[in-house]
Write an enzyme that holds these catalytic residues in place. Structure first.
Site, PDB file in Angstrom:
ATOM      1  N   LYS A  17      -1.344   6.990   9.504  1.00 11.76           N
ATOM      2  CA  LYS A  17      -0.824   6.212  10.519  1.00 11.76           C
ATOM      3  C   LYS A  17       0.598   5.800  10.407  1.00 11.76           C
ATOM      4  O   LYS A  17       1.602   5.677  11.195  1.00 11.76           O
ATOM      5  CB  LYS A  17      -1.380   5.079  10.810  1.00 11.76           C
ATOM      6  CG  LYS A  17      -3.060   5.455  11.160  1.00 11.76           C
ATOM      7  CD  LYS A  17      -3.681   4.105  11.720  1.00 11.76           C
ATOM      8  CE  LYS A  17      -3.585   3.087  10.659  1.00 11.76           C
ATOM      9  NZ  LYS A  17      -4.702   3.485   9.384  1.00 11.76           N
ATOM     10  N   THR A  18       0.853   5.197   9.166  1.00  9.42           N
ATOM     11  CA  THR A  18       2.361   4.643   8.773  1.00  9.42           C
ATOM     12  C   THR A  18       3.297   5.926   8.981  1.00  9.42           C
ATOM     13  O   THR A  18       4.553   5.612   9.435  1.00  9.42           O
ATOM     14  CB  THR A  18       2.395   4.129   7.513  1.00  9.42           C
ATOM     15  OG1 THR A  18       1.414   3.158   7.104  1.00  9.42           O
ATOM     16  CG2 THR A  18       3.746   3.621   6.986  1.00  9.42           C
ATOM     17  N   LYS A  39       2.965  -4.492  11.908  1.00 10.40           N
ATOM     18  CA  LYS A  39       1.658  -4.183  11.158  1.00 10.40           C
ATOM     19  C   LYS A  39       1.039  -5.566  11.181  1.00 10.40           C
ATOM     20  O   LYS A  39       1.235  -6.340  10.289  1.00 10.40           O
ATOM     21  CB  LYS A  39       2.202  -3.866   9.975  1.00 10.40           C
ATOM     22  CG  LYS A  39       0.700  -3.339   8.782  1.00 10.40           C
ATOM     23  CD  LYS A  39       0.228  -2.140   9.080  1.00 10.40           C
ATOM     24  CE  LYS A  39      -0.758  -1.713   8.164  1.00 10.40           C
ATOM     25  NZ  LYS A  39      -1.395  -0.624   8.302  1.00 10.40           N
ATOM     26  N   GLU A 114       1.513  -0.661  14.294  1.00  9.56           N
ATOM     27  CA  GLU A 114       0.524   0.048  13.519  1.00  9.56           C
ATOM     28  C   GLU A 114      -0.690  -0.572  13.210  1.00  9.56           C
ATOM     29  O   GLU A 114      -0.746  -1.754  12.667  1.00  9.56           O
ATOM     30  CB  GLU A 114       1.278   0.682  12.472  1.00  9.56           C
ATOM     31  CG  GLU A 114       0.269   1.406  11.579  1.00  9.56           C
ATOM     32  CD  GLU A 114       0.670   1.824  10.251  1.00  9.56           C
ATOM     33  OE1 GLU A 114      -0.282   2.160   9.173  1.00  9.56           O
ATOM     34  OE2 GLU A 114       1.734   1.436   9.569  1.00  9.56           O
ATOM     35  N   ASN A 174      -2.353  15.015  11.738  1.00  6.56           N
ATOM     36  CA  ASN A 174      -1.575  15.093  10.531  1.00  6.56           C
ATOM     37  C   ASN A 174      -2.384  15.815   9.281  1.00  6.56           C
ATOM     38  O   ASN A 174      -3.485  15.538   8.996  1.00  6.56           O
ATOM     39  CB  ASN A 174      -1.375  13.788   9.869  1.00  6.56           C
ATOM     40  CG  ASN A 174      -0.613  13.381   8.752  1.00  6.56           C
ATOM     41  OD1 ASN A 174       0.057  14.084   8.605  1.00  6.56           O
ATOM     42  ND2 ASN A 174      -1.223  12.560   8.031  1.00  6.56           N
TER      43      ASN A 174
END
Length: 227
Positions: A17-18, A39, A114, A174
């Protein structure tokens, strides 16, 4: 809250995610936008030190912001948010996060938020990450960790997003493993199963992914890139 934004969630923890949030920020900045990062909850940092995901987001953003707004809740234990909060004697409050988001939104054209863990990870005894996304009313970007089991996880998450009638911005695949059996076939299945669009497929990166600054594999949601 006048700023547009994106809520980056994942099919699980550790799916990138980051990495995707940073790439989104870099792409948005390349379009000349003022981008703030957020965040809301982090877990897994030494006392007095910033969580490494928060550091990556801060380095990518181009809007100066109080770190307490960028990361309202920071916990030392690398466990689920509600458990980390309980261990610290804290209750995660959605109102606190919403107020911090509003302050960031007042300074930025876009806020990239995020989430922590997966889409339904609990935040307290009643609310979870999906409730937070609904409270912020942001379009959702789903990061799919490409590994065995991703088709089920991605389908269930997308179904939940749609059920809550949140705007679907798109999904990103990803590669989190150096090899995945039938990887191309899995990506093709995701293209059929998910609402779309696919915003990009990130190839496997070995080593320090924070040093990877390229965002050119990523396509921004059309309503942002055309605005």
């Amino acid at each position: 809250m006048s700023a547009r934004g994106l809520f980056v969630t994942g099919t699980d923890t550790g799916v990138g995610k980051t990495r995707v949030a940073v790439a989104l920020i870099e792409a948005l900045r390349a379009h000349g936008l003022r981008v703030a990062a957020m965040k809301p909850v982090s877990a897994g940092s030494m006392p007095g030190e910033l969580n490494e995901d928060v550091v990556s987001l801060l380095q990518a953003a181009n809007v100066d912001a109080d770190v307490r707004d960028v990361n309202p809740y920071a916990f030392a234990e690398p466990v689920a948010p509600h458990i980390a909060a309980a261990l610290a004697g804290v209750r995660i409050e959605l109102d606190v996060i919403t107020a911090a988001y509003a302050r960031l939104a007042a300074k930025a054209d876009v806020v990239v938020v995020e989430g922590a863990g997966g889409w339904r990870v609990p935040l307290n005894e009643r609310a979870d990450m999906a409730d937070l996304a609904q409270r912020l009313d942001l379009p959702v970007v789903l990061v799919v960790g490409l590994r065995l089991g991703c088709l089920n996880h991605a389908s269930l998450t997308a179904e939940s997003v749609v059920h809550r009638r949140l705007q679907w911005a798109g999904w990103v695949g990803n590669h989190i493993e150096s090899t995945m059996q039938q990887g191309a076939q899995n990506v093709a299945a995701l293209r059929r199963l998910l609402p779309g669009p696919c915003l990009g497929i990130q190839e496997f990166i070995e080593g320090d992914v924070s040093a990877q600054k390229s965002w050119h594999w990523l396509t921004l949601p059309k309503y942002i890139s055309r605005s």
